[in-house]
Enzyme design. Sequence first.
Site, mmCIF file in Angstrom:
data_model
loop_
_atom_site.group_PDB
_atom_site.id
_atom_site.type_symbol
_atom_site.label_atom_id
_atom_site.label_comp_id
_atom_site.label_asym_id
_atom_site.label_seq_id
_atom_site.Cartn_x
_atom_site.Cartn_y
_atom_site.Cartn_z
ATOM 1 N N LYS A 1 -58.672 -67.917 -5.708
ATOM 2 C CA LYS A 1 -58.080 -67.727 -4.384
ATOM 3 C C LYS A 1 -58.826 -68.527 -3.317
ATOM 4 O O LYS A 1 -58.225 -69.123 -2.426
ATOM 5 C CB LYS A 1 -58.074 -66.242 -4.024
ATOM 6 C CG LYS A 1 -57.168 -65.417 -4.924
ATOM 7 C CD LYS A 1 -57.526 -63.938 -4.823
ATOM 8 C CE LYS A 1 -56.600 -63.084 -5.655
ATOM 9 N NZ LYS A 1 -57.054 -61.662 -5.673
ATOM 10 N N ASP B 1 -61.334 -64.561 -10.353
ATOM 11 C CA ASP B 1 -60.108 -64.342 -9.586
ATOM 12 C C ASP B 1 -60.329 -64.728 -8.121
ATOM 13 O O ASP B 1 -59.527 -65.445 -7.522
ATOM 14 C CB ASP B 1 -59.714 -62.862 -9.699
ATOM 15 C CG ASP B 1 -58.538 -62.511 -8.831
ATOM 16 O OD1 ASP B 1 -58.740 -61.871 -7.778
ATOM 17 O OD2 ASP B 1 -57.403 -62.884 -9.196
ATOM 18 N N GLU C 1 -47.659 -68.243 -1.012
ATOM 19 C CA GLU C 1 -48.298 -67.244 -0.152
ATOM 20 C C GLU C 1 -48.852 -66.091 -0.973
ATOM 21 O O GLU C 1 -49.935 -65.576 -0.698
ATOM 22 C CB GLU C 1 -47.267 -66.709 0.851
ATOM 23 C CG GLU C 1 -47.808 -65.710 1.830
ATOM 24 C CD GLU C 1 -48.780 -66.322 2.819
ATOM 25 O OE1 GLU C 1 -48.354 -67.094 3.688
ATOM 26 O OE2 GLU C 1 -49.987 -66.027 2.712
ATOM 27 N N VAL D 1 -52.670 -65.584 -2.808
ATOM 28 C CA VAL D 1 -53.950 -65.181 -2.208
ATOM 29 C C VAL D 1 -53.749 -63.966 -1.316
ATOM 30 O O VAL D 1 -52.872 -63.970 -0.469
ATOM 31 C CB VAL D 1 -54.538 -66.312 -1.333
ATOM 32 C CG1 VAL D 1 -55.906 -65.892 -0.786
ATOM 33 C CG2 VAL D 1 -54.627 -67.604 -2.111
ATOM 34 N N GLY E 1 -50.691 -55.177 -5.831
ATOM 35 C CA GLY E 1 -49.686 -54.113 -5.880
ATOM 36 C C GLY E 1 -48.317 -54.742 -5.921
ATOM 37 O O GLY E 1 -48.097 -55.819 -5.369
ATOM 38 N N ARG F 1 -38.257 -61.682 -20.990
ATOM 39 C CA ARG F 1 -38.102 -61.266 -22.387
ATOM 40 C C ARG F 1 -37.904 -59.763 -22.485
ATOM 41 O O ARG F 1 -37.319 -59.268 -23.419
ATOM 42 C CB ARG F 1 -39.339 -61.674 -23.200
ATOM 43 C CG ARG F 1 -39.329 -63.117 -23.625
ATOM 44 C CD ARG F 1 -40.623 -63.489 -24.319
ATOM 45 N NE ARG F 1 -41.763 -62.964 -23.579
ATOM 46 C CZ ARG F 1 -42.973 -63.515 -23.584
ATOM 47 N NH1 ARG F 1 -43.190 -64.616 -24.277
ATOM 48 N NH2 ARG F 1 -43.965 -62.975 -22.901
ATOM 49 N N GLY G 1 -52.603 -60.962 -1.671
ATOM 50 C CA GLY G 1 -51.394 -60.144 -1.764
ATOM 51 C C GLY G 1 -50.403 -60.432 -0.667
ATOM 52 O O GLY G 1 -49.988 -61.565 -0.473
ATOM 53 N N THR H 1 -45.015 -56.718 -12.977
ATOM 54 C CA THR H 1 -45.315 -55.976 -11.751
ATOM 55 C C THR H 1 -44.740 -56.680 -10.524
ATOM 56 O O THR H 1 -44.040 -56.068 -9.714
ATOM 57 C CB THR H 1 -46.844 -55.840 -11.593
ATOM 58 O OG1 THR H 1 -47.385 -55.298 -12.796
ATOM 59 C CG2 THR H 1 -47.194 -54.930 -10.431
ATOM 60 N N VAL H 2 -45.038 -57.966 -10.388
ATOM 61 C CA VAL H 2 -44.597 -58.673 -9.185
ATOM 62 C C VAL H 2 -43.106 -58.996 -9.246
ATOM 63 O O VAL H 2 -42.399 -58.914 -8.242
ATOM 64 C CB VAL H 2 -45.420 -59.959 -8.952
ATOM 65 C CG1 VAL H 2 -45.021 -60.623 -7.633
ATOM 66 C CG2 VAL H 2 -46.907 -59.619 -8.920
#
Lengths: 432, 432
Positions: A202, A198, A127, A130, A299, A45, A132, A13-14
Site C-alpha cells: 500500500k 501488506d 482506490e 489502499v 471489510g 467459480r 479500504g 468478500t469485496v
Amino acid sequence: MRSVKVGIAGLGTVGSGTVKVLCENAAEIARRVGCPIEVAHIGARSNRLGCETGQIKISQDIFDLLQNQDLNIFVELIGGTTTAREWVLAALATGKPVVTANKALIAEHGSELLAKAKTHKTYVLFEAAVAGGIPIIKTLREGLAANKIEWIAGIINGTGNFILSEMLKDREFSEVLIEAQSLGYAEADPTFDVEGTDAAHKLTILAAIAFGMPLSFDKVYTEGISRLSSLDLLYADTLGFRIKHLGLACRTAEGVELRVHPTLIPKKNLLAKVDGVMNAVMVKGNALGPSLYYGAGAGSLATASAVVADIVDLARAVVSKGAYRIPFLAYEHLSDVPVLPITRVRSAYYLRVQVQEQPGVLAHVAQVLSGFEISIEAILQKSVHSQTGLVSIIILTQPVLESDLNEAIRKIEALAETGAPVIRIRVETLSE
Amino acid sequence: MRSVKVGIAGLGTVGSGTVKVLCENAAEIARRVGCPIEVAHIGARSNRLGCETGQIKISQDIFDLLQNQDLNIFVELIGGTTTAREWVLAALATGKPVVTANKALIAEHGSELLAKAKTHKTYVLFEAAVAGGIPIIKTLREGLAANKIEWIAGIINGTGNFILSEMLKDREFSEVLIEAQSLGYAEADPTFDVEGTDAAHKLTILAAIAFGMPLSFDKVYTEGISRLSSLDLLYADTLGFRIKHLGLACRTAEGVELRVHPTLIPKKNLLAKVDGVMNAVMVKGNALGPSLYYGAGAGSLATASAVVADIVDLARAVVSKGAYRIPFLAYEHLSDVPVLPITRVRSAYYLRVQVQEQPGVLAHVAQVLSGFEISIEAILQKSVHSQTGLVSIIILTQPVLESDLNEAIRKIEALAETGAPVIRIRVETLSE
C-alpha cells in the site's frame, strides 16, 4: 444511454460487497450519475458467501466477461497476481477501463498495467487498493494537488493496529494474534499482515501517487511487529508515546524514504489515537500542512465503497461521453426532501438545573421529566455554588423530541426551587 | 497549449496565498497537469499583505479581468455577497469556469450561480468554501459517491473550537475570546464565528452535496457558544464527554436535520480529540461506515490549497480539451528520484538495553552513544526483571543516521554487561 454496464470478476468478500452496494444504493447512485449503473455480468467459480445476484448473468470463466461487448467497465476482484494480471491486461486490451482493489497487483505489476492502459487510451483505477474505503488515492491525486507532499505516515494495516491496541493493555503479541484470528481480523497465515508486506504494497502505491515516482515495492524497507513486547509499549507510554505499525514515505534532499516498521509517535498526535482495525493516513503538504484521513481500512462494504467510487468516476465520464461532467451539487436531480424544524428533532440532552438545596428537589425534577416520558441516562448532584447558593443537578437524558423537552424545561423552570434558567446542551453519540 | 491562464480577483489573505502556492509549487503542479498554470492577471484595489506578484498584470478594477480573453479560469477571492455575486455571474456569462472560496456566496446565492453556470455550460467550484484545505467537497461528491450518506458531524469553525479547547482548562468564554482575537483566530466582531453563522454557511453546502438537496441556509437551526460556561465543559468531562460546536446534517425518515449548536460527544470518539483551530468532518455512509477528515480549516496557504486543487481539476479538463484525463500516478512525468536504503535514513530512536545491574553500566552505554555523536533525549532505568535478572535502560535518542546507530548498537551488544540484544524502535514526531 439507458445504463452503464459493469462486469465484475470475483464474488469473494469485496466482490459480494460491491454487488451489494451497487444494488442497495442503486437509486442514490443513479441520481448522482444521471443514469443507472447496472451489474450486467459476473465471473466467478463459486458464490460461497451467498451473495444475492438476482437475474445477473454469471459465468464460471472470468474471461467470458471480456467477450461481452455490452459492458462499459470491468472490475477485477479476484485478487492474486497471476490470473488477475492476465485478466486485467486482456480487459485493457479491449479499450475499456478497469477498476481493481488489488494492492499486490498494482504494487508489483502496476507499471505494466498502466502502460497497457495508456496504449489503449483507457484507465486503471485502484482506490480500493489502499486504506479500504478512505478515498486516499483521490485525495493525493486531486484534493491535495496544490501541495508538494513532504511526507505520508499511515496506519494502513488494520490487523497490526488491532494487535498493537490490545498489546497496550499489557497483553503479549502471540496471545492477541490468536484473538485477532478468531475475530476474523487476521488470516490463518498472518505473515503478510504482521510482517508488514501488506502495508508495504500500500505504501508503494501511496508514494507513487504523492511524489510522482515509479512504483517501487522492491525498495520498501519492511519490518513487522511480531517481535514487539508489551513492555516496550508500556515504556513508550511512560515517555509520552504510542507504538504504531506505520508506513512512512518521506521526501528528503537526498531522496525518498520508503519504510514500514513499528514507530513511536507522540500520544497527543491524532494518528496515535487511532485504535483497533481502523486505518488512518496523515499527509503533510507544504501548503495545507498536516491533514488526516480516517476510516475502515478493510471489510466487505467498506472496500466496496472505494471500488464503487471508482466505478462512479468512470460512469460519469461514460455518460458525458468522455467529457468530465460532475453535477455541481453532486447530483443530477435534487430531491426536495423537507428540512425539519428544530422542534421535530430527537436528541439526547445534557441538562443543568440550578436549584435551592432542599430535600426532595431532585425527585421533583425527575418527576417532571418522567411526566413527559423522558428517560434519564444519568444524574449527578453538585455541591452548592459559592456565589449563587444554588445546587446544580446534572442530567443526561435519553433521546427525546425537542418540543417535549422544551415543555419539560418550562415546567422545571416554574418549580419554586429552581433558581436559574435550565442549561441544556444536545448530546450526540456519533455511533450509528 | 503553452499554459493554463488564471485570473484572480482579490489579493487578501486567500488571494495572496493562492498566488504564492501557484508560484512556489509551479513545477510540481505543472508536472501533475502536463502544462504550467500561470497567474496571468490579478484584480485588486490594493496589495496590503505585500504579496509578491512579479510581472503579473494587475488591474484595480476586477471587472477588467473579464475582458481578458486569454484567461481560461476565473477565481473569486474578494469575499462578500454583493460585488462578488455580480462578478461571478458576469464571469460565468463569458462561458468560463469560476473557482471561489466564498461560503456565504455559495450558501446564500449558490442556486443562482449554479443555474448560471449550467446555462453557459461551465462550472463553479468551491472546495475552499468549507473546511479550508481539507478536500471535503470532493470527498462527498466523488470519494464517497457509493454511499447513502446518513449524517455529517463537523467541527467547521476553528475560532469556536479553539475557544472551547481553552475553556476546558477552566477558563471562561469572554477571557478566551480576547486571547483568540489577539492571536488572530477571531475577528474584532466575532459574531459570525461564535454565534454559528459561519458554520451554518458551511453546513448548508455540505448537506447539499451529501444529500443532493437544494442549498437551504435559511433552514439551518443555529446556536452559538457564547453562553457556555466552563462548568458545563467540566461536568461533561466527568460524564465522559467533550463539548464541541458542531454542524450536524442528518437524514431521518421524516426529513433532513440541519443544525449548528454546542454538542456533547463521547471523549473516545476521534472527533472529540480535535482541538485548537483545526477542523474535522466526520461522515457516516451506509457502505463505508464512519470516516473522518481532519486538517487546517483556515489560513492563507491552507485555504489556497483548496482553491488551487479546484484550479488543477479545471486545468486538467482544459488541457485534455474537455475530456477528463488524470494521469494514472497523478503526474504526467514521473521523476526518477532515488529511494534511500534504510541505512541512509535519519531517525530518532527508542532503545531498550538490557544489562546486568552493575555500577557504571548506564555510563558505559551513554559513552558508546556519545562516541558516535548520538545525542540522548531521555534515559529511564527500570527495575530488575524477575525472569531475566536484567535491568532495562530505556533511551530516547535525537535523530541519527541509521548506519551510525547500527554500529553503536553492535558496540553496546558487545559490552560485557549487556545480557540481551538491544531492542530498537524508530521515533517520529510528525510535527514538521
